[in-house]
Design a protein around this motif. Structure first.
Motif, PDB file in Angstrom:
ATOM      1  N   ASP A 189       0.799  -1.101  -0.161  1.00  0.00           N
ATOM      2  CA  ASP A 189      -0.026  -0.045   0.065  1.00  0.00           C
ATOM      3  C   ASP A 189       0.788   1.174  -0.052  1.00  0.00           C
ATOM      4  N   TYR A 190       0.242   2.210  -0.380  1.00  0.00           N
ATOM      5  CA  TYR A 190       0.956   3.648  -0.105  1.00  0.00           C
ATOM      6  C   TYR A 190       1.425   3.697   1.397  1.00  0.00           C
ATOM      7  N   ALA A 191       2.560   4.189   1.533  1.00  0.00           N
ATOM      8  CA  ALA A 191       2.827   4.584   2.960  1.00  0.00           C
ATOM      9  C   ALA A 191       2.112   5.397   3.883  1.00  0.00           C
ATOM     10  N   VAL A 192       2.039   5.100   4.886  1.00  0.00           N
ATOM     11  CA  VAL A 192       1.536   5.869   6.110  1.00  0.00           C
ATOM     12  C   VAL A 192       2.387   6.733   6.458  1.00  0.00           C
ATOM     13  N   CYS A 193       3.661   6.540   6.145  1.00  0.00           N
ATOM     14  CA  CYS A 193       4.880   7.317   6.547  1.00  0.00           C
ATOM     15  C   CYS A 193       6.182   6.570   6.010  1.00  0.00           C
ATOM     16  N   GLY A 194       7.018   7.370   5.228  1.00  0.00           N
ATOM     17  CA  GLY A 194       8.364   6.695   4.639  1.00  0.00           C
ATOM     18  C   GLY A 194       9.450   7.669   4.857  1.00  0.00           C
ATOM     19  N   ALA A 195      10.590   7.089   5.082  1.00  0.00           N
ATOM     20  CA  ALA A 195      11.630   7.825   5.216  1.00  0.00           C
ATOM     21  C   ALA A 195      12.828   7.433   4.441  1.00  0.00           C
ATOM     22  N   GLY A 196      13.557   8.021   3.559  1.00  0.00           N
ATOM     23  CA  GLY A 196      14.660   7.585   3.016  1.00  0.00           C
ATOM     24  C   GLY A 196      15.889   8.622   3.567  1.00  0.00           C
ATOM     25  N   VAL A 197      17.064   7.946   3.816  1.00  0.00           N
ATOM     26  CA  VAL A 197      18.033   8.681   4.613  1.00  0.00           C
ATOM     27  C   VAL A 197      19.345   8.351   3.872  1.00  0.00           C
ATOM     28  N   LEU A 198      20.217   9.264   3.776  1.00  0.00           N
ATOM     29  CA  LEU A 198      21.502   9.259   3.281  1.00  0.00           C
ATOM     30  C   LEU A 198      22.456   9.643   4.406  1.00  0.00           C
ATOM     31  N   VAL A 199      23.375   8.886   4.516  1.00  0.00           N
ATOM     32  CA  VAL A 199      24.544   9.072   5.550  1.00  0.00           C
ATOM     33  C   VAL A 199      25.888   8.821   5.074  1.00  0.00           C
ATOM     34  N   ARG A 200      26.817  10.168   5.142  1.00  0.00           N
ATOM     35  CA  ARG A 200      28.041  10.008   4.615  1.00  0.00           C
ATOM     36  C   ARG A 200      28.836   9.899   5.687  1.00  0.00           C
ATOM     37  N   LEU A 201      29.768   8.872   5.728  1.00  0.00           N
ATOM     38  CA  LEU A 201      30.794   8.821   6.796  1.00  0.00           C
ATOM     39  C   LEU A 201      32.142   9.161   6.544  1.00  0.00           C
ATOM     40  N   ASP A 202      33.029   9.794   7.275  1.00  0.00           N
ATOM     41  CA  ASP A 202      34.231  10.099   7.096  1.00  0.00           C
ATOM     42  C   ASP A 202      35.274   8.873   7.217  1.00  0.00           C
ATOM     43  N   GLN A 203      36.456   9.071   7.135  1.00  0.00           N
ATOM     44  CA  GLN A 203      37.474   8.030   7.015  1.00  0.00           C
ATOM     45  C   GLN A 203      37.434   7.266   8.277  1.00  0.00           C
ATOM     46  N   GLY A 204      36.992   7.951   9.352  1.00  0.00           N
ATOM     47  CA  GLY A 204      37.159   7.463  10.846  1.00  0.00           C
ATOM     48  C   GLY A 204      35.921   6.866  10.994  1.00  0.00           C
ATOM     49  N   LEU A 205      35.069   6.713  10.125  1.00  0.00           N
ATOM     50  CA  LEU A 205      33.754   5.940  10.268  1.00  0.00           C
ATOM     51  C   LEU A 205      32.634   6.669  11.150  1.00  0.00           C
ATOM     52  N   ARG A 206      32.977   8.080  11.184  1.00  0.00           N
ATOM     53  CA  ARG A 206      32.140   8.889  11.749  1.00  0.00           C
ATOM     54  C   ARG A 206      31.182   9.744  10.928  1.00  0.00           C
ATOM     55  N   VAL A 207      30.115  10.164  11.331  1.00  0.00           N
ATOM     56  CA  VAL A 207      28.996  10.820  10.499  1.00  0.00           C
ATOM     57  C   VAL A 207      29.616  12.159  10.030  1.00  0.00           C
ATOM     58  N   ALA A 208      29.644  12.210   8.884  1.00  0.00           N
ATOM     59  CA  ALA A 208      30.154  13.429   8.122  1.00  0.00           C
ATOM     60  C   ALA A 208      28.798  14.389   7.971  1.00  0.00           C
ATOM     61  N   SER A 209      27.867  13.714   7.219  1.00  0.00           N
ATOM     62  CA  SER A 209      26.636  14.560   6.820  1.00  0.00           C
ATOM     63  C   SER A 209      25.618  13.616   6.806  1.00  0.00           C
TER      64      SER A 209
END
Lengths: 795, 295, 176
Positions: free
Chosen positions: B193-213
């Motif tokens: 069915d059409y979503a009641v709610c949906g979220a797409g997320v993009l996470v970019r990590l730095d070389q230290g595997l920490r969240v850059a954005s």
């Protein structure tokens, strides 16, 4: 060796043509017929001021347009009130086409007949109806408040008011050591079979006869209704139910406006006319069910034993009451379930609203009843801190107390007397199946893992096999095939197989030799219909009785021919033979030949029956006074009362702590419908019923806005479950034979559906720790309840 | 439920299609997959006088993957894009989101570009396009092609920036930057069915595997997909132990949903938070897995 | 005021047909009424129930959402085309009978075509995969359990060497 077929899970005889795409459903017929379509009210309540068809007349392929003004005689009168009842003091039915007023969105106002459905819809679009909209009555609160009325001459919107009671429930509740009050609600839903309604009519002007095909659950009754409405002699009307793509109750309602109008048009036009309902029409112009609101007052002792049960409920019957008050009567009487209520009082008011009519949907008032009773049982258990199964066990009617008379009147007008059933054993089985006693461990493990799980159970009793009767005709043809005809209908229940099994067993023939016809008034004219889990009980027994008569005749004829005593003969493998001396035998088809004394021999077989071959004494007539030609018989089964099936469901659910989604981890069913003709068919019925119960508990609801607009009149927004939403069902069963009929069977058609809302409410309540009193429930609603209870706890 | 009559056009080339569209203007609609349009026609909720069938335009049936992006032609079916290995490698989020579109049978005919143009607030692909910063290419007779960025393409519920006479010829889904992982999470009443709610997320990590954005795009919580920058909530944190709940709160605060018959606004807002948090966690894990695999 | 007709060529179950239809003629109606192949059923006409599912160039699609004119030149397989080469029940159809996978039979053609295509690409599904494969078709009678079983049984029949797939139950292929 004879193959036993009764009780065998044989493959279905109807399947080969259905799986290959060779079924003949309503719209598959009548290739050359004109197409009918309807202009339907877009308003929930309105006066119809004018119908202007002038622009429709331009549509190429238009054949006719009809409004109420075109109707005369019985057609201009309201449609029948099928089941009158003294308590239905203000029953009202609709006209086939609106007569100056419309009372729900979808009510037919005009009928168009055209070359095809596309053109018919084009014409409908161009018909300009002038309405004066009125403020509609939507929902039980508005109906009760009666600031506005649905029918001008029913000032309080109450169609019926009924009380059934035994003992003084109110006094018993007041005097009880403990008391609880509960308010419980079930929302409106609907049968929604995959195939909608349809009618195809053929009038033979030369012969002055009418044949109507209708996707109906009762061709025999439609026939009578059409004869009356169309003023055609009954013997000139035949009604045939073709292959029907599901009914689930909605197709027992009759005659629909369309069901009288299409044949009426066919007669007027001298042309074949067909109407195939589309999905939107099915939502707004067929029927719904389930919407009720209960107030329960219960008095009980320290063990949770019921001392008094006082129930008042409101039933929303929609804009008209053509099916009477059967549904709320069933609710009022089946609410008792498998329990002894002490003193009992059930009162209901059936109210009009400006919405689609309410007629039975699988369960037919029982799901609401089971919900009311089972929530009450759970509430009592919670109040006393007792196990929910134990509270039920305390209240069960015991097998030794059967037959048990509740001193009430059931929906068939007969005493509500349970004939048989072992409720403790049923509950025991379902507890074992689901692991009731071990659940605490599982719950703890789940909790440790951050999961939220719960378990619920629900018991029910179902009155099945209601009368007044069904009949069957069984004939052995001279080629050895056995032809069975019964008047009730089929919508997927496997009657072609089950009834063949009954006849095959009685006559000792392979089941492949038996053909079964249902729902065709040309073949069998007296019947009631398929509903209320009655078909197997009623027609199954009628077939058995008729086949039994054929069997007796075969034995008599064969005995004469073999010069043996009928008591020494047996029917097996398609022959009649002497027990222990199988070389002395006659093929059943030969017996069929001998059963019909002939003057003319058509073939070698027939020669055996001619007057110079058969040696009946010349002092005796070839056909005895009390006999008939042919190896055939008709018989009837008419029960003194309904026979009561029962069952219990147990469910384990998991709810998502964040999203409040509900997942069913296990769904267990134990049911007792007496002896089974075909266990596989019964199990299939249970699976399907459970799917509808789950749908009704978690997904399906008819949503009306305050203007009486049905907001979810499509499969996009009316959430019938797909395979991803329906759990796997684990089933077990008991067989407590019915003492009321020769085969010992009880109905099973509704077993899977009846406790669906009750058991899921119970399991979710158990998972969440608060009491659910309204179904269905969506994740959004469950989440809101969580928030509500969390706020309460914070205070 | 039969559709009203229409004049049927079967252009053999894009130029022909554009010429017809220019001629019929407001009176015409493009027929591509039809999985959203034909139900409306059958219910007579729409009755365009002209239908321009673009399914014959073979040149529009393409899925092209290069260094920068996945380019999906107008009549490439959802199913084709879903199973295209190149597209899956370049933009994994596409397959994830497409898998939630209805059912296989619908995906066999429905088109990615069609879904974008239809601009249903509950549709997955508009959010994916917004999240990736993609664009839609539009052509019309007598004008050069124009490209509209995702941020400008979705104008309102069931309303895109497509002008009468225009044909959307392709959609471009840019590859996420290096070190990125994506996730799509939705909640629907029934599967498909059409979503009641949906979220797409993009996470970019730095070389230290920490969240850059980190950023999100949400559906069914407004008239158009709602983009949300999650960097404030997650920036600098370890990929496997970030404050996902904080990301969820950012998302919940950014949306203004409505009530409807399936869910309340409050519940949708709550879901926005829950699903964003879940998607962010998954996206970060996906990013880390990719980085570790390529290390 | 007659609508123009479009000459449309369809190969249906291996048989070429030419029909002249209005543009708005749905493929479902064309198959059922213009070609007399009534095995494909119509349950909703808005693409949700799947009863109308046919194979178009081998891929399952909702025929109620396709215009016949748009299918010019296509190869279409309906439930009638899922029979075996000898005219008897095909493996999926046989599986449905073996497993009691149908009751009223109205939704069944849409399942048969869907499953036929599915097993062509995924010949050995798990039970969960089988349930997912049928997840886009509505059934009101069976509760899906026996349909899932039918998928698995059909896979089994397809794996059997030719001619050894004995139908269970002994029911005849053609009804009296």
């Amino acid at each position: 060796m004879t193959t036993r077929t009764m009780g065998e899970p044989i493959a279905r005889r109807e399947d080969p043509r259905l799986v290959a795409g060779d079924g003949r459903y309503l719209d598959d017929l009548g290739g050359g017929a004109l197409a009918a379509a309807f202009v339907r009210s877009p308003h929930a309540a309105a006066r119809v001021l004018d119908v202007d068809v002038s622009r429709a007349l331009e549509v190429d392929g238009l054949v006719a347009v009809y409004t109420y003004e075109d109707l005369e005689g019985p057609m201009a009168e309201p449609l029948p009130l099928l089941i009158p009842h003294p308590r239905l003091h203000a029953g009202r039915t609709a006209y086939p086409l609106a007569n100056g007023v419309v009372r729900h969105v979808g009510e037919p106002v005009a009928m168009v007949v055209a070359r095809d459905r596309y053109l018919a819809e084009d014409a409908c679009e161009r018909i300009a109806v002038a309405y004066e909209p009125l403020a509609p009555v939507v929902g039980l609160d508005a109906a009760v408040a009666a600031e506005r009325v649905v029918h001008d001459d029913v000032p309080d919107n109450v169609a019926a008011r009924m009380v059934q009671e035994h003992g003084d429930a109110r006094a018993a509740v007041a005097a009880a050591p403990h008391r609880l009050e509960l308010d419980l609600t079930i929302e409106r839903s609907a049968s929604t079979p995959l195939e909608g309604r349809g009618v195809y009519a053929r009038w033979d002007a030369a012969d002055r006869s009418l044949r109507v095909y209708s996707s109906t659950q009762t061709s025999t009754s439609v026939r009578f209704a059409l004869a009356v409405k169309l003023e055609v002699p009954v013997d000139r009307v035949e009604v045939v139910a073709p292959d029907v793509g599901g009914g689930f109750g909605v197709k027992i309602m009759h005659p629909w406006p369309e069901e009288v109008l299409v044949p009426w048009a066919a007669i007027r036009l001298g042309r074949e006319v067909k109407w195939t309902e589309d999905r939107r029409e099915h939502f707004i112009a067929s029927a719904h069910e389930r919407g009720q609101r209960h107030h329960v007052s219960v008095g009980f002792d320290d063990d949770g034993r019921l001392l008094g049960l006082d129930v008042e409920f409101l039933h929303d019957n929609g804009a008209y009451t053509p099916y009477g008050i059967i549904v709320p009567i069933i609710t009022a009487t089946q609410l008792l379930g498998p329990y002894k209520p002490g003193a009992y009082r059930a009162e209901f008011r059936s109210l009009y609203t400006n919405t689609v009519i309410v007629t039975p949907y699988r369960g037919a008032g029982r799901p609401q009843a089971a919900f009311a009773m089972e929530r009450t049982m759970d509430a009592i258990a919670a109040y006393l801190g007792r196990d929910r199964a134990e509270v039920r066990e305390t209240n069960f009617i015991q097998p030794s107390e059967m037959p048990y008379d509740h001193h009430l009147t059931f929906q068939d007008g007969r005493p509500l007397v349970y004939d048989s059933g072992d409720y403790p054993a049923t509950l025991d089985k379902v507890k074992k199946l689901v692991g009731w006693d071990e659940f605490g461990t599982f719950r703890e493990q789940a909790r440790a893992a951050g999961r939220r799980v719960g378990i619920g159970l629900a018991c029910y009793v179902e009155g099945t096999g209601v009368g007044p009767y069904e009949g069957a005709h069984v004939r052995v043809e001279t080629n050895g095939t056995v032809v069975v005809a019964t008047g009730l209908t089929t919508q997927g229940q496997g009657h072609e197989t089950a009834f063949a099994q009954v006849a095959a067993e009685a006559l000792g023939v392979p089941v492949e030799r038996v053909t079964v016809v249902t729902g065709d008034t040309r073949r069998f004219k007296y019947a009631v219909g398929t509903f209320a889990s009655r078909a197997a009980v009623m027609s199954g027994n009628a077939v058995a009785l008729a086949a039994g008569k054929v069997r007796a005749k075969a034995l008599r004829i064969a005995a004469e021919a073999l010069e043996a005593d009928p008591a020494d003969l047996e029917l097996a493998d398609g022959t009649v033979r002497v027990k222990g001396a199988p070389e002395r035998e006659l093929a059943l088809e030969t017996v069929a030949v001998l059963a019909n004394p002939l003057r003319y021999a058509f073939d070698e077989q027939a020669r055996l029956a001619t007057q110079f071959v058969v040696g009946r004494g010349v002092e005796d007539p070839p056909v005895a006074e009390d006999d008939e030609p042919g190896l055939e018989a008709t018989d009837w089964y008419s029960p003194v009362r309904s026979t009561f099936a029962n069952g219990a469901h147990a469910v384990v659910v998991e709810t998502d702590p964040e999203t409040a989604e509900v997942r069913i981890l296990r769904y267990c069913v134990v049911h007792d419908c007496g002896r089974l003709i075909n266990p596989r068919i019964v199990e299939g019925q249970v699976h399907g019923g459970v799917a509808q119960g789950v749908g009704g508990a978690l997904y399906e609801r008819m949503v009306y806005d305050e203007n009486g607009q049905l907001l979810n009149a499509s499969f996009m927004d009316f959430l019938m479950p797909y395979a991803s939403e329906v759990p796997k069902v684990e089933t077990d069963h008991l067989e407590t034979p019915s003492p009321l009929n020769p085969l010992g069977i009880k109905g099973a058609g509704e077993a899977g559906t009846i406790p669906g809302a009750a058991v899921l409410a119970a399991a979710i309540s158990d998972a969440e720790g608060f009491f659910l009193d309204t179904m269905p429930i969506s994740p959004s609603e469950l989440w809101a309840l969580r928030e509500h209870h969390a706020r309460k706890d914070d205070r | 439920m039969k559709p009203a009559a229409f004049e049927y056009h079967r252009p053999a080339t894009v130029a022909e299609a554009l010429a017809v569209l220019a001629e019929v203007g407001h009176d015409g609609k493009v027929l591509a997959g039809g999985q959203s349009l034909v139900p409306l026609l059958n219910m007579r909720l729409a009755a365009p006088r002209h239908l321009v069938d673009v399914n014959w335009l073979a040149e529009l049936d393409e899925v092209a993957v290069d260094h920068d992006a996945v380019r999906v032609g107008a009549i490439a079916r959802h199913a084709r894009v879903e199973h295209d290995p190149g597209a899956a490698e370049a933009v994994p989020l596409l397959r994830q989101a497409i898998e939630d579109i209805a059912h296989t049978t619908v995906r066999n005919r429905g088109t990615v570009v069609g879904s974008l143009v239809h601009a249903d607030p509950a549709a997955e692909l508009p959010a994916v396009l917004v999240l990736l910063g993609g664009s839609v290419e539009l052509a019309s007779a007598g004008n050069g092609p124009r490209r509209v960025a995702a941020a400008d393409f979705f104008v309102g519920p069931l309303e895109s920036a497509l002008r009468p006479g225009e044909l959307a010829t392709a959609a471009v889904f840019p590859r996420p930057p290096a070190g990125s992982g994506g996730a799509w999470v939705e909640l629907a009443r029934r599967h498909g069915d059409y979503a009641v709610c949906g979220a797409g997320v993009l996470v970019r990590l730095d070389q230290g595997l920490r969240v850059a954005s980190a950023r999100a795009a949400l559906i069914s919580v407004g008239p158009v997909p709602v983009p949300v920058d999650l960097t404030d909530a997650l920036g600098g944190q370890p990929h496997d132990a970030a404050d996902w709940a904080a990301a969820g709160r950012l998302a919940a605060a950014a949306v203004d949903p409505d009530d409807d018959i399936h869910a309340t606004a409050a519940y949708r807002r709550h879901l926005a938070g829950v699903l964003t948090a879940r998607a962010a966690r998954s996206a970060a894990a996906a990013a880390a897995a990719k980085l570790e695999a390529s290390a | 005021m007659s609508e123009p007709l479009h000459e449309t060529h369809l190969v249906v179950n291996g048989v070429p047909h030419t029909v002249a239809v209005p543009a708005r003629r749905l493929l479902s109606d064309c198959l059922r009424h213009d070609l007399g192949l009534t095995g494909t059923h119509v349950g909703c006409e808005h693409g949700v129930c799947g009863a109308c599912t046919v194979l178009v160039d081998g891929r399952p699609m909702r025929s109620c959402l396709l215009f016949a004119v748009g299918m010019d030149g296509a190869e279409i397989t309906t439930v009638e085309g899922c029979r075996s080469a000898g005219g008897g029940l095909g493996p999926v159809q046989q599986a449905f009978q073996d497993c009691h996978g149908l009751q009223c039979g109205f939704c069944t053609p849409g399942f048969v075509t869907t499953i036929t295509a599915y097993l062509g690409e995924h010949p050995d599904p798990t039970e969960e995969q089988a349930r997912q494969a049928i997840g886009g078709n509505l059934c009101r009678c069976t509760g899906y359990q026996n349909i899932v079983a039918s998928v698995l049984r059909a896979a089994e029949i397809l794996r059997e060497p030719e001619g050894s797939g004995e139908p269970q139950g002994g029911a005849p292929v053609s009804s009296p």
